[in-house]
Design an enzyme around this catalytic site. Sequence first.
Site, PDB file in Angstrom:
ATOM      1  N   ASP A 168      71.293   5.973  42.498  1.00 24.58           N
ATOM      2  CA  ASP A 168      71.546   6.015  41.057  1.00 24.58           C
ATOM      3  C   ASP A 168      72.032   4.686  40.516  1.00 24.58           C
ATOM      4  O   ASP A 168      72.241   4.547  39.309  1.00 24.58           O
ATOM      5  CB  ASP A 168      72.576   7.101  40.728  1.00 24.58           C
ATOM      6  CG  ASP A 168      73.924   6.837  41.405  1.00 24.58           C
ATOM      7  OD1 ASP A 168      74.021   5.883  42.203  1.00 24.58           O
ATOM      8  OD2 ASP A 168      74.883   7.585  41.129  1.00 24.58           O
ATOM      9  N   ASP A 178      73.104   7.771  49.147  1.00 25.71           N
ATOM     10  CA  ASP A 178      74.338   7.036  48.868  1.00 25.71           C
ATOM     11  C   ASP A 178      75.484   8.039  48.863  1.00 25.71           C
ATOM     12  O   ASP A 178      75.276   9.240  48.767  1.00 25.71           O
ATOM     13  CB  ASP A 178      74.211   6.342  47.507  1.00 25.71           C
ATOM     14  CG  ASP A 178      75.309   5.300  47.297  1.00 25.71           C
ATOM     15  OD1 ASP A 178      76.058   5.035  48.259  1.00 25.71           O
ATOM     16  OD2 ASP A 178      75.419   4.789  46.172  1.00 25.71           O
ATOM     17  N   ASP A 237      70.846   0.186  44.488  1.00 22.95           N
ATOM     18  CA  ASP A 237      69.912   1.002  45.261  1.00 22.95           C
ATOM     19  C   ASP A 237      68.459   0.636  44.998  1.00 22.95           C
ATOM     20  O   ASP A 237      67.562   1.121  45.695  1.00 22.95           O
ATOM     21  CB  ASP A 237      70.099   2.492  44.922  1.00 22.95           C
ATOM     22  CG  ASP A 237      71.486   2.990  45.252  1.00 22.95           C
ATOM     23  OD1 ASP A 237      72.009   2.625  46.325  1.00 22.95           O
ATOM     24  OD2 ASP A 237      72.058   3.742  44.436  1.00 22.95           O
TER      25      ASP A 237
END
Length: 808
Positions: free
Chosen positions: A554, A317, A558
């Site tokens: 995180d 990410d 996700d």
Amino acid sequence: MAYKNIAPAASRREVEMLCPDPETGLTAEQAAYRGSCGWSNHADDGVLRSDKEIILHNCLTFFNFVFLVLAVVLAVSGSSVKNMTFLVIVVINTVIGCVQEIRAKRAVEKLTLVAAQTMKTVRDGQVVSVRSDELVRDDIVLFGPGDQICADGMVRTGELQVNESLVTGEADAILKQPGDELKSGSFVISGRARAQLTRVGNDAFAAKLSLEAKADPHATKSEMMRSLDKLIRVVGFALIPIGVILFWQEFVILKQGLTGSAEATVAALVGMIPEGLYLLTSIAMAASALKLTKQRVLVQDMNCIETLARVDVLCVDKTGTITEPHMEVENIIPLTGDPPEYLESALNALYSGQEPDNDTAKALSEMFCGETDWNCIRRIPFNSQAKWSGAVFEGHGAFLTGAPEFILGSRYEELCQQIEPWSATGYRVLLTAAYDAEPIPGALREEAIRPLALLLLTNRIRPEAPDTFRYFAEQGVAIKVISGDNPATVSDVARRAGIIDAENYIDAQTLETEAEFLEAVQTCTVFGRVTPDKKRELIRALRKQGHTVAMTGDGVNDVLAMREANCGIAMASGAQAASQVAQLVLLDSDFSAMPGIVGEGRRVINNIQRAATLFLVKNIFSLSLSIISFLTNWPYPMVPLHLSVISALTIGVPSFFLAMEPNYERVSGHFLRGVLRRAFPGGLTNVFVVLMAQAFMDTFHITMDQTSTICASILGIVGLLVLFQVCKPFDFFRKLIWWAMAAGLVVCFTLLGAFLELRAGDPATLLIMATLLIMTPTVFFAIQRVFDWGDKIYARFLQWRKRRHADL
């Protein structure tokens, strides 16, 4: 507090279920009483065994039982105690295995306590943090975005949007209002609520699913461990019939006597058993987990160590991985002629005094923290599918803040020229708009939207990110950046972080079909405006193309993708749900630790494959020669003592040291197939030259003792040849290992020859032995060359089949 002597579920004492006030919760006495009666949220997940279970697991194995039986057979037959030296090796292996696994378990336990999920819980009218396994039934727990539901419960106040895909497979967000049931294992997407726990520990929905999954011992094993299990099952099934037939042939047909028949049979069976391979694998895995814990990396699934060694695509990410998680509002660009005070009042009303759901909301709350007299009558929490949040204020109407593309829909083109330049320079651009209707996520009326301002947010690239991505590029690991932000913004950030091909980006909103996803993952590096479902689809597409995928994350958005990846890696500073589903948790949330983690996975698996080659040479030889012995009138030429000594010097000792060597090449291919390919030349060389020795025995009437010595020397030379191949490329340490083992063999055949019953005999026998030993390297390298040719032919066949498939 921790509850001592918690009763197991079977011995729980009945406790009346309460209906505590959501504002006051249980009292400390009520919570302690429930914990002592067995109603805590501690579940027996079986992830970590107790010390006693580890010792029993290492001692009470099938092969240890076989070794014990073989030792009894030798003792009953009157064989020398020296022939039972394989028991010493078994004991040493078992002790080392127990010690190493217990050390690793204790290190993981300590780190698990550090990373333990804590929940905000109401007790005695105060909100306190309690470890999830210390919660009790009837506790009132506060749930918010990113939290994983740790036990079954019922919403008492507030409302949540919950994703139950991890436990039911349904990915749609489900609205939970007072009175609705919450399933453990699901996670909160948005909203806040207080819920009463109704089923805890092993009674909870997720715990029952977990116990059912663990009922299949092979369900979660890695490819390597499954291959070893398969090998051990095959050997286990073959041992008894081969042992019975071989003893019958030696004793009844060849008239070797009870002692000679027992020694030959035991030698063949000991040679067939890969006694140290499975144990070495377990020790190496445990040692790797121990090493990672020292780097503040929590290993939640031991199989992920092998997965890391095979990773060729790493998905990351933007926020929290490439950039630092903390964001800042850098600029506000008005889009209307409204007074600045009006915009400021609206933003203060939206964010002042609110507990932020994510890093973006935190940055906005820090910026717009002024007092407001606007009365909020409804709030719409941020939704990672809709990508906006909002609120409705009495007398002022509704206001929204979020991704411009998702709020404006087809009207995005009206502001495209103002938004894109900022996105292209790396800013996260949000739109604040007034909304002249009732806001419904996923069903906004475009004509009711009145854009007010663009909010420009930024976060700095992590200083260590460029070096980290450079390492992965050098190691042949492709990087894919998957983010919910504008693709141009993500592309610019990825470019500045040094990610190769960062200019190849795509807006994931344009991807709909499976074919489009498959094409996108081949041609693009950066994916923007990705919803959680599409993150998962991108991971699936990569895996369908044969990639081994690791996913770092995180946030709650996700979770689905991490679950789909071969290995999920969570930042501990992020959402609890992400840490709960990940196989690895970076407790310091330091992405720069990734090269070391991947390198450790490669090191341990490469070394296990290297050591496995040494073990299987002996197994291939013993199994092949035993079968050939059935078809000839030649007795099995080895004795247990010789086989134990040769195995220790050419397999056991070098494999132990080689398992600790640095080796960071990416692992590819099928584990067992690759190991057998490297082991067969040595095993077949042993068989061929030993059969020649037996032919000489038959022709020149060499005694059985002399033949056993000749065969032991052949196995020693072949063992050194295989070790020579395994040690390539040589460095000082590997040269030291090889020469030390060679010297050890020389000592055994000279100074210790009498003690080890290595009797070469007269000069004629010595000449035969020398002749066979001189020809052994030639045979070995000739067989190796044949296998190399076979590899080339097979590779060409695969290329032809691939071209033919493409043409069709």
